[in-house]
Design a protein around this motif. Sequence first.
Motif, PDB file in Angstrom:
ATOM      1  N   PRO A  99      76.230 100.992  45.199  1.00 22.68           N
ATOM      2  CA  PRO A  99      75.234 100.392  44.300  1.00 22.68           C
ATOM      3  C   PRO A  99      73.801 100.854  44.590  1.00 22.68           C
ATOM      4  O   PRO A  99      73.069 101.207  43.657  1.00 22.68           O
ATOM      5  N   ALA A 100      73.409 100.878  45.844  1.00 23.40           N
ATOM      6  CA  ALA A 100      72.043 101.301  46.183  1.00 23.40           C
ATOM      7  C   ALA A 100      71.836 102.782  45.882  1.00 23.40           C
ATOM      8  O   ALA A 100      70.786 103.182  45.351  1.00 23.40           O
ATOM      9  N   PHE A 101      72.824 103.603  46.216  1.00 21.61           N
ATOM     10  CA  PHE A 101      72.724 105.038  45.959  1.00 21.61           C
ATOM     11  C   PHE A 101      72.590 105.306  44.461  1.00 21.61           C
ATOM     12  O   PHE A 101      71.690 106.028  44.017  1.00 21.61           O
ATOM     13  N   ILE A 102      73.463 104.705  43.671  1.00 15.85           N
ATOM     14  CA  ILE A 102      73.451 104.916  42.228  1.00 15.85           C
ATOM     15  C   ILE A 102      72.158 104.397  41.610  1.00 15.85           C
ATOM     16  O   ILE A 102      71.560 105.048  40.754  1.00 15.85           O
ATOM     17  N   ASN A 103      71.695 103.240  42.054  1.00  9.64           N
ATOM     18  CA  ASN A 103      70.437 102.702  41.561  1.00  9.64           C
ATOM     19  C   ASN A 103      69.289 103.670  41.839  1.00  9.64           C
ATOM     20  O   ASN A 103      68.465 103.931  40.957  1.00  9.64           O
ATOM     21  N   GLY A 104      69.232 104.211  43.046  1.00  9.05           N
ATOM     22  CA  GLY A 104      68.157 105.138  43.401  1.00  9.05           C
ATOM     23  C   GLY A 104      68.184 106.405  42.569  1.00  9.05           C
ATOM     24  O   GLY A 104      67.142 106.856  42.066  1.00  9.05           O
ATOM     25  N   VAL A 105      69.353 106.976  42.400  1.00  7.18           N
ATOM     26  CA  VAL A 105      69.473 108.205  41.613  1.00  7.18           C
ATOM     27  C   VAL A 105      69.111 107.947  40.154  1.00  7.18           C
ATOM     28  O   VAL A 105      68.326 108.687  39.552  1.00  7.18           O
ATOM     29  N   LEU A 106      69.668 106.898  39.582  1.00  2.00           N
ATOM     30  CA  LEU A 106      69.404 106.614  38.164  1.00  2.00           C
ATOM     31  C   LEU A 106      67.952 106.230  37.910  1.00  2.00           C
ATOM     32  O   LEU A 106      67.384 106.603  36.882  1.00  2.00           O
TER      33      LEU A 106
END
Length: 138
Positions: free
Chosen positions: A119-126
């Motif tokens: 969740p944190a990784f995807i949030n940061g990338v998006l």
Amino acid sequence: MGARRKSRELALQALYQADMSNVSALDTLPVLCENFEVSRKALPYGEGLVGGVVANLAAIDRIIEAGSAHWRVSRMSCIDRNIIRIAVYEFNFAADVPAGVAINEAIELAKRFGSEDSPAFINGVLDAIRKTLSRQGR
């Protein structure tokens, strides 16, 4: 759970299967529908997501590469990269999905299907992609 969330889950499953088997996601989707219970309400939007991601895959992956510092798409986990692909398709190619909604839905998919860090990784990338696209006027 809403029909669109189920549609996103279906699209994720088809894209994941395609990545793992080197078969087109357009070919994996009917197999998923034959072997698992799929909501009739979720199917049209799910088919649209799969078709849209497949049709725009090269452009989507270029956008992801540009927005994900130090991460190549090929190095991302299969689940994470396909969740990101769905979200980028929705907020860059589908006119009716605001970026904030696509990002929130991607995070929910990551909580259900991804790793603890997804969740944190995807949030940061998006979020980085959204900011880049905003600066470009898209």
